[in-house]
Design a protein around this motif. Structure first.
Motif, PDB file in Angstrom:
ATOM      1  N   GLU A 239       0.856  -1.194   0.000  1.00  0.00           N
ATOM      2  CA  GLU A 239       0.000   0.000   0.000  1.00  0.00           C
ATOM      3  C   GLU A 239       0.890   1.242   0.000  1.00  0.00           C
ATOM      4  O   GLU A 239       1.690   1.435   0.896  1.00  0.00           O
ATOM      5  N   PRO A 240       0.773   2.097  -1.007  1.00  0.00           N
ATOM      6  CA  PRO A 240       1.588   3.322  -1.049  1.00  0.00           C
ATOM      7  C   PRO A 240       1.276   4.217   0.153  1.00  0.00           C
ATOM      8  O   PRO A 240       0.138   4.284   0.605  1.00  0.00           O
ATOM      9  N   GLU A 241       2.321   4.912   0.626  1.00  0.00           N
ATOM     10  CA  GLU A 241       2.170   5.750   1.809  1.00  0.00           C
ATOM     11  C   GLU A 241       2.703   7.136   1.567  1.00  0.00           C
ATOM     12  O   GLU A 241       3.600   7.336   0.745  1.00  0.00           O
TER      13      GLU A 241
ATOM     14  N   PRO B  48       5.359  12.536  -0.750  1.00  0.00           N
ATOM     15  CA  PRO B  48       4.033  12.098  -1.202  1.00  0.00           C
ATOM     16  C   PRO B  48       4.116  10.792  -1.983  1.00  0.00           C
ATOM     17  O   PRO B  48       5.197  10.315  -2.318  1.00  0.00           O
ATOM     18  N   ILE B  49       2.980  10.231  -2.299  1.00  0.00           N
ATOM     19  CA  ILE B  49       2.921   9.034  -3.131  1.00  0.00           C
ATOM     20  C   ILE B  49       3.396   9.413  -4.530  1.00  0.00           C
ATOM     21  O   ILE B  49       3.011  10.463  -5.069  1.00  0.00           O
TER      22      ILE B  49
ATOM     23  N   THR C  20      -4.700  10.844   0.564  1.00  0.00           N
ATOM     24  CA  THR C  20      -3.910   9.977   1.426  1.00  0.00           C
ATOM     25  C   THR C  20      -3.079  10.873   2.336  1.00  0.00           C
ATOM     26  O   THR C  20      -2.292  11.689   1.844  1.00  0.00           O
ATOM     27  N   PHE C  21      -3.270  10.710   3.620  1.00  0.00           N
ATOM     28  CA  PHE C  21      -2.556  11.527   4.602  1.00  0.00           C
ATOM     29  C   PHE C  21      -1.340  10.790   5.124  1.00  0.00           C
ATOM     30  O   PHE C  21      -1.322   9.561   5.221  1.00  0.00           O
ATOM     31  N   GLY C  22      -0.331  11.554   5.499  1.00  0.00           N
ATOM     32  CA  GLY C  22       0.780  11.010   6.258  1.00  0.00           C
ATOM     33  C   GLY C  22       0.425  10.913   7.739  1.00  0.00           C
ATOM     34  O   GLY C  22      -0.662  11.336   8.153  1.00  0.00           O
ATOM     35  N   SER C  23       1.345  10.367   8.521  1.00  0.00           N
ATOM     36  CA  SER C  23       1.096  10.171   9.955  1.00  0.00           C
ATOM     37  C   SER C  23       1.260  11.439  10.763  1.00  0.00           C
ATOM     38  O   SER C  23       0.924  11.455  11.945  1.00  0.00           O
TER      39      SER C  23
END
Lengths: 114, 116
Positions: free
Chosen positions: B1-3, B25-26, B106-109
């Protein structure tokens, strides 16, 4: 100015029962709505979305309902599982495009009790 | 899964100092964003970035803030002179060209910034 409101900061539900998370919005220009789930120390994760042309969207245990006249949407989780315990954010956008700032609510912390 | 990857996870800085928050980013995504969340508050939009320039920015994103994509993979947020009220969790996000319908962002942590 809170354009997206989640009036319940927390909610506790027994495992197996239904969880209902509510969200109200004030901006009639919002056209697209999303729910995100957030675990501690992680970023928000996209859960489910709905366009303003629909009143319901379902994905497995998750269903989002939209009542445009009331400017209200809700997320139903059934049956609720302990792994669903997280903060749920409602978000809205004036358009359904990949380059769109989202307006978030403050979130509702869901606790599913085993 | 891309992150979406963010570093550091936690940054403590003295008031008035400059900080740079980093994001990868992805790889096939074209739109990049920074959001922040002050403790107990909502997640707030700061800025969006596309084609090497800012697309939109909020009132929060004043002259103290800047963004850059220096090398085609990193996406950075710089705060020139930090204030106590800049303490927050900063989230980077990316999205493909297209619609929000299927994936949202898609968010980062996140990077927790603490200004002391």
């Amino acid at each position: 100015d809170q354009q997206v409101k989640q009036n319940s900061p927390s909610l506790s539900v027994q495992e197996g029962r239904i969880s209902i998370l509510n969200c109200d919005y004030t901006n009639s220009m919002f056209d697209y709505f999303l729910w995100y789930k957030k675990y501690p120390a992680e970023g928000p994760t996209f859960l489910i979305s709905i366009s303003s042309i629909k009143d319901k969207n379902e994905d497995g245990r998750f269903t989002v309902f939209l009542n445009k006249s009331a400017k209200h949407l809700s997320l139903h989780i059934v049956p609720s599982q302990p792994g669903d315990s997280a903060v749920y954010f409602c978000a809205a956008s004036p358009r359904n495009s990949g380059n769109t700032p989202l307006v978030f609510g403050k979130g509702t912390r869901l606790s599913v009790i085993a | 899964e891309p992150e979406v990857t963010q570093t550091p996870s936690h940054q403590v800085t003295q008031m008035g100092q400059e900080v740079i928050l980093r994001c990868v980013p992805i790889s096939n995504h074209l739109y990049f964003y920074w959001y922040r969340q002050i403790l107990g508050q909502k997640v707030e939009f700061l800025v969006s970035f596309y084609n090497n320039e800012i697309s939109e920015k909020s009132e929060i994103f004043d002259d103290q803030f800047s963004v850059e994509r220096p090398d085609g993979s990193n996406f950075t947020l710089k705060i020139r002179s930090t204030k106590l009220e800049d303490s927050a969790m900063y989230f980077c996000a990316s999205s493909e060209l297209g619609t929000l319908r299927d994936y949202g962002y898609t968010f980062g942590s996140g990077t927790r910034l603490t200004v002391v």
